[in-house]
Design a protein around this motif. Structure first.
Motif, PDB file in Angstrom:
ATOM      1  N   ALA A 125      48.807 -38.593 -20.082  1.00  0.00           N
ATOM      2  CA  ALA A 125      47.826 -37.625 -21.043  1.00  0.00           C
ATOM      3  C   ALA A 125      46.830 -38.581 -21.597  1.00  0.00           C
ATOM      4  CB  ALA A 125      48.396 -36.928 -22.039  1.00  0.00           C
ATOM      5  N   ASP A 128      44.163 -39.490 -19.436  1.00  0.00           N
ATOM      6  CA  ASP A 128      43.244 -38.412 -19.154  1.00  0.00           C
ATOM      7  C   ASP A 128      42.153 -38.294 -20.417  1.00  0.00           C
ATOM      8  OD1 ASP A 128      44.916 -37.646 -16.994  1.00  0.00           O
ATOM      9  OD2 ASP A 128      45.764 -36.035 -17.844  1.00  0.00           O
ATOM     10  N   LYS A 158      47.203 -30.673 -24.900  1.00  0.00           N
ATOM     11  CA  LYS A 158      47.696 -30.662 -23.572  1.00  0.00           C
ATOM     12  C   LYS A 158      49.182 -30.728 -23.609  1.00  0.00           C
ATOM     13  CE  LYS A 158      45.676 -33.839 -21.057  1.00  0.00           C
ATOM     14  NZ  LYS A 158      44.952 -33.505 -19.642  1.00  0.00           N
ATOM     15  N   LYS A 161      50.830 -26.981 -25.247  1.00  0.00           N
ATOM     16  CA  LYS A 161      50.557 -25.954 -24.442  1.00  0.00           C
ATOM     17  C   LYS A 161      50.429 -24.567 -25.251  1.00  0.00           C
ATOM     18  CE  LYS A 161      52.468 -28.067 -20.129  1.00  0.00           C
ATOM     19  NZ  LYS A 161      51.348 -28.746 -19.950  1.00  0.00           N
ATOM     20  N   ASN A 185      38.778 -32.202 -20.028  1.00  0.00           N
ATOM     21  CA  ASN A 185      40.231 -32.032 -20.252  1.00  0.00           C
ATOM     22  C   ASN A 185      40.705 -30.513 -20.743  1.00  0.00           C
ATOM     23  OD1 ASN A 185      42.279 -34.611 -20.273  1.00  0.00           O
ATOM     24  ND2 ASN A 185      40.356 -35.305 -20.885  1.00  0.00           N
ATOM     25  N   TYR A 189      42.563 -27.965 -18.670  1.00  0.00           N
ATOM     26  CA  TYR A 189      43.930 -26.901 -19.318  1.00  0.00           C
ATOM     27  C   TYR A 189      43.653 -25.458 -18.968  1.00  0.00           C
ATOM     28  CZ  TYR A 189      47.179 -25.354 -22.894  1.00  0.00           C
ATOM     29  OH  TYR A 189      48.028 -24.844 -23.353  1.00  0.00           O
TER      30      TYR A 189
END
Lengths: 254, 192
Positions: A125, A128, A158, A161, A185, A189
């Protein structure tokens, strides 16, 4: 579905209303934008939805999937799927990013996250969002630049959630590359979580080039004055809020 | 650092004296204790980092004097305490540089968190008799910030978990701590 019904609120030690009879319904998968002049209650709205201690609800209700969340503590609202990406995320010395996020993840999911897979997921992550992996072990937001703080917010998103994401001026403090990275991102998502909804609070339509809105609302004097599509945001940027009365819009949006 | 010392006190009243001749870190943890510390920094260019972290349930005090007895000596004090109940906690934190010793650095950072309505006082004292010295002090008495708690809870942490993380961060405030040496103190944090 996130519903805000006839919401009026003020700060705790003052009865002067900031939001006045504010109503908005955000259905699954929708992207809404709120724009408005300074001091009209945009950030207040975000904080009131999250249950900030400085504000009190005078009237109205906030519901998630038909259930009121007004009596829920902040952490229980997060567990209902709310996530507030803060305008200026606070720094907490001595609490590491990884420790914080792992505790939050455990709390949200109600089960203990495996340490090894957590570290692997966190490293991925961080790649990312283009954050250096060493930041995992640094104190939460301590010494982070404005851009790094915002990336860290998206990193948390991320991981946790959420279903209802509120972005409070995500674009402030971000350079063009960083804005593109965080928006990519968020879009990824949203693609993998189709039922996720987005409420974007912003002053500038630039972020809307990346995050395509379904509705743009203009907030004034604590309630929505106009609703339109992305062109409303561009009109505001071009002509300012003073021209708002000449713009076409659906005043009765709910 | 040449030397790293761990000191752990519990329910005691003690005096300590140190003569520091080489670079040293002292990690001092105390539970419900009254402590007096006297430190001399003897050799030129020597650095001292002193971390005092304490948990208090009854009336207690902490008093420390750091004497810089040579030039270019350096002291950094980090004094963190938690006042759990309605007790009194007092800090007297003193850094001393005489006029013969220049190029010294003499800093102190003091914080007390009152979890309830305890009465706390901090006296940060710097006796600097030389113009060529860097010296700073800070003192904070209060509660954990509601804004920090809001931020943590907005990510799903309960208030209790948020406090636990904040207390750990506040009382174990060095990255290089050897946790195996302070097991009892860590357990005590989790009891708060």
């Amino acid at each position: 579905m996130l519903e805000i019904k006839n919401l009026s609120c003020s700060v705790v030690d003052n009865d002067i209303s900031i939001l006045n009879d504010f109503s908005l319904t955000i259905k699954e998968g929708e992207v809404h934008v709120i724009m408005g002049p300074n001091g009209t209650g945009k950030s207040t709205l975000a904080k009131v939805i999250m249950g900030h201690y400085k504000y009190k609800v005078l009237d109205g209700d906030i519901l998630i999937d038909g259930e009121s969340i007004l009596n829920l503590d902040v952490d229980l609202r997060a567990k209902k799927g709310l996530f507030l990406c803060m305008q200026d995320p606070i720094s907490i010395d001595g609490v590491s990013n990884s420790e914080f996020l792992r505790t939050a993840k455990n709390s949200i999911t109600g089960s203990k996250t495996n340490l090894y897979s957590f570290i692997q997921d966190m490293e991925q992550a961080m790649r990312d969002v283009c954050l250096d992996s060493s930041m995992m072990h640094r104190s939460l937001n301590q010494g982070f630049s404005g851009g790094e703080k915002k990336k860290n917010e998206i990193l948390q998103m991320k991981f946790l959630k959420p279903k209802y994401i509120i972005l409070d001026e995500l674009d402030s403090g971000l350079d063009v590359d960083s804005l593109r990275i965080v928006c990519e991102n968020i879009n990824n998502y949203m693609k993998t979580n189709k039922d996720c909804s987005l409420l974007i609070i912003t002053h500038y339509p630039r972020i809307l080039e990346y995050l395509k809105p379904d509705y743009v609302h203009i907030l004034k004097d604590g309630s929505i004055q106009h609703t339109g599509d992305i062109n409303l945001a561009f009109d505001v940027e071009k002509n300012g809020y003073s021209s708002i009365n000449n713009l076409s819009g659906d005043d009765s949006f709910e | 650092m040449n030397k790293i010392l761990y000191v752990v006190d519990s329910n005691s009243k003690k005096d300590y004296h140190y003569d520091i001749t080489s670079d040293t870190i002292i990690y001092h943890f105390s539970i419900n204790s009254t402590i007096k510390v006297d430190i001399n920094i003897i050799n030129e260019g020597v650095q001292l980092y002193y971390y005092y972290n304490n948990i208090n349930y009854d009336d207690n005090s902490f008093s420390i004097q750091v004497h810089h007895l040579n030039q270019s000596t350096h002291s950094e004090l980090f004094i963190h305490g938690v006042n759990v109940l309605k007790n009194r906690l007092h800090y007297n934190v003193e850094g001393i540089v005489d006029k013969d010793f220049s190029n010294c650095i003499c800093n102190q950072e003091n914080q007390i968190i009152n979890l309830k309505s305890g009465k706390s006082t901090i006296c940060p004292i710097l006796k600097i008799d030389n113009y060529n010295v860097d010296s700073n002090h800070s003192a904070y008495i209060g509660r954990f910030s509601e804004e920090k708690l809001f931020y943590m809870m907005s990510r799903g942490l309960t208030r209790k978990d948020s406090y636990r993380l904040l207390l750990n961060g506040f009382l174990l405030n060095s990255d290089s701590l050897d946790a195996s040496k302070i097991v009892d103190f860590t357990k005590e944090i989790n009891k708060i």
